[in-house]
Scaffold this active site. Structure first.
Site, mmCIF file in Angstrom:
data_model
loop_
_atom_site.group_PDB
_atom_site.id
_atom_site.type_symbol
_atom_site.label_atom_id
_atom_site.label_comp_id
_atom_site.label_asym_id
_atom_site.label_seq_id
_atom_site.Cartn_x
_atom_site.Cartn_y
_atom_site.Cartn_z
ATOM 1 N N ASP A 187 -48.278 -14.256 -10.543
ATOM 2 C CA ASP A 187 -49.219 -13.109 -10.790
ATOM 3 C C ASP A 187 -50.247 -12.999 -9.717
ATOM 4 O O ASP A 187 -51.161 -12.054 -9.728
ATOM 5 C CB ASP A 187 -50.127 -13.204 -12.121
ATOM 6 C CG ASP A 187 -51.139 -14.614 -12.111
ATOM 7 O OD1 ASP A 187 -50.419 -15.624 -11.798
ATOM 8 O OD2 ASP A 187 -52.224 -14.430 -12.214
ATOM 9 N N LYS A 228 -56.106 -19.800 -0.382
ATOM 10 C CA LYS A 228 -56.870 -19.858 0.704
ATOM 11 C C LYS A 228 -55.519 -20.064 1.880
ATOM 12 O O LYS A 228 -54.802 -20.978 1.495
ATOM 13 C CB LYS A 228 -57.698 -20.885 0.782
ATOM 14 C CG LYS A 228 -58.976 -20.495 -0.115
ATOM 15 C CD LYS A 228 -60.126 -21.752 0.057
ATOM 16 C CE LYS A 228 -61.262 -21.254 -1.001
ATOM 17 N NZ LYS A 228 -62.014 -22.344 -1.266
ATOM 18 N N ASP A 276 -49.704 -23.133 -9.297
ATOM 19 C CA ASP A 276 -50.727 -23.303 -8.595
ATOM 20 C C ASP A 276 -50.718 -22.409 -7.281
ATOM 21 O O ASP A 276 -50.162 -22.742 -6.526
ATOM 22 C CB ASP A 276 -51.457 -24.486 -8.480
ATOM 23 C CG ASP A 276 -51.631 -25.330 -9.670
ATOM 24 O OD1 ASP A 276 -51.879 -24.623 -10.595
ATOM 25 O OD2 ASP A 276 -51.331 -26.393 -9.700
HETATM 26 C C1 LIG Z 1 -50.997 -22.439 -13.116
HETATM 27 S S1 LIG Z 1 -50.135 -23.663 -14.043
HETATM 28 C C2 LIG Z 1 -48.925 -22.769 -14.754
HETATM 29 C C3 LIG Z 1 -48.454 -23.354 -16.272
HETATM 30 C C4 LIG Z 1 -47.256 -22.799 -16.939
HETATM 31 N N1 LIG Z 1 -45.993 -22.844 -16.147
HETATM 32 C C5 LIG Z 1 -47.599 -21.465 -17.375
HETATM 33 O O1 LIG Z 1 -47.159 -20.684 -16.810
HETATM 34 O O2 LIG Z 1 -48.428 -21.415 -18.317
HETATM 35 C C6 LIG Z 1 -49.509 -24.790 -12.957
HETATM 36 C C7 LIG Z 1 -48.969 -26.221 -13.679
HETATM 37 O O3 LIG Z 1 -48.169 -26.870 -12.564
HETATM 38 C C8 LIG Z 1 -48.776 -28.180 -12.552
HETATM 39 N N2 LIG Z 1 -48.446 -28.652 -11.405
HETATM 40 C C9 LIG Z 1 -48.530 -28.274 -10.099
HETATM 41 N N3 LIG Z 1 -47.798 -29.173 -9.245
HETATM 42 C C10 LIG Z 1 -46.850 -29.886 -9.925
HETATM 43 C C11 LIG Z 1 -45.816 -30.970 -9.414
HETATM 44 N N4 LIG Z 1 -45.876 -31.282 -8.343
HETATM 45 N N5 LIG Z 1 -45.389 -31.582 -10.381
HETATM 46 C C12 LIG Z 1 -45.485 -31.473 -11.710
HETATM 47 N N6 LIG Z 1 -46.479 -30.530 -12.111
HETATM 48 C C13 LIG Z 1 -46.863 -29.731 -11.270
HETATM 49 C C14 LIG Z 1 -49.862 -28.197 -12.833
HETATM 50 O O4 LIG Z 1 -50.446 -29.454 -13.455
HETATM 51 C C15 LIG Z 1 -50.227 -27.056 -13.651
HETATM 52 O O5 LIG Z 1 -50.336 -27.412 -15.032
#
Ligand SMILES: C[S@@+](CC[C@H](N)C(=O)[O-])C[C@H]1O[C@@H](n2cnc3c(N)ncnc32)[C@H](O)[C@@H]1O
Length: 244
Positions: A189, A157, A153
């Site tokens: 990206d 911001k 993620d």
């Molecule tokens: C933008 S998505 C990308 C998912 C995958 N890596 C992809 O490229 O399709 C980021 C994912 O990280 C998970 N996430 C974010 N912080 C996390 C954390 N501290 N522990 C486990 N999952 C986390 C979110 O729930 C989300 O599904």
């Protein structure tokens, strides 16, 4: 004027950066789960779950015991994790994901409808469905051979920069877990996050950088977020850092 999306830059944003918050931002659950998804979480997930008590000796959580341990933070729908455990049967992978729909997506690829309790599951895959940072704090020093952070993620911001997984305050913990020479792979990206990785990783001495690449290296399976980025015309960058 729009919100400042930079959060990075030569004027010293790292010095002003707040520590990472303990709570996890973002969604744990999206739309209401369908009965099949509920069943996967109730019946299949416990068969694959990595328990906190297993963290002290993580290789023993797999069957058979693997030669190395890899961990993916934010495995999303599980495309990358499943491709890796298939390509590397001698490696144990812990996929960390908090988002129920992502966890269900991975589980539904593994078991056909009706096979939730009985279908054979990969012995070299385990799932951690809480904040990955909680698990990282439980694991022993030098236990990780590879760490994946793919399309995290971006929190673009500037005032949300402290929520980014790549954070100077988290680097000592990651460095403690990765054995010398182990790889940390990152992809993004998002232009803000790309600049952020360059800035944060350029200001530390725990990891050596290989030159970032685009397109993606061959032994690096694609993910859903990468496909979305490419469809929408963004150019992902792929980094490999090596623990010193
Ligand atoms: C933008 S998505 C990308 C998912 C995958 N890596 C992809 O490229 O399709 C980021 C994912 O990280 C998970 N996430 C974010 N912080 C996390 C954390 N501290 N522990 C486990 N999952 C986390 C979110 O729930 C989300 O599904």
């Amino acid at each position: 004027m729009g919100e400042d999306r930079s959060g990075a830059g030569p004027e010293g944003s790292l010095r002003a950066l707040k520590p990472p918050p303990d709570r996890l931002y973002g969604r744990g659950r999206g739309h209401k789960l369908r009965p099949r998804q509920e069943h996967l979480l109730d019946v299949t997930l416990p068969r694959l779950a990595f328990a906190p008590e297993q963290a002290a000796n993580p290789l023993a959580a797999f069957s058979p015991q693997p030669r190395a341990l890899w961990l993916e933070v934010g495995s999303g729908g599980g495309e990358h994790a499943l491709a890796q455990v298939t390509a590397h049967p001698d490696v144990g992978l812990i996929a960390c994901e908090v988002f129920d729909n992502g966890i269900c997506s991975l589980l539904s690829r593994l078991v056909p409808e009706g096979g939730e309790a009985t279908a054979k599951l990969p012995g070299n895959l385990r799932l951690w469905t809480d904040d990955a940072r909680t698990l990282l704090r439980l694991l022993p020093e030098g236990c990780l051979d590879r760490l994946f952070l793919l399309f995290p993620d971006p929190w673009p911001k500037a005032r949300h920069a402290k929520r980014r997984f790549v954070h100077p305050a988290l680097l000592p913990l990651l460095a403690r877990l990765l054995r010398p020479g182990a790889e940390w792979r990152i992809a993004s990206d998002d232009p803000t996050y790309q600049a952020w990785v360059t800035e944060v990783m350029g200001a530390q001495a725990l990891f050596d950088a290989r030159a970032p690449t685009a397109p993606r290296p061959d032994d690096w399976p694609p993910t859903r977020y990468e496909a979305k980025a490419l469809r929408e015309g963004r150019t992902p960058r792929y980094w490999t850092f090596l623990r010193r």
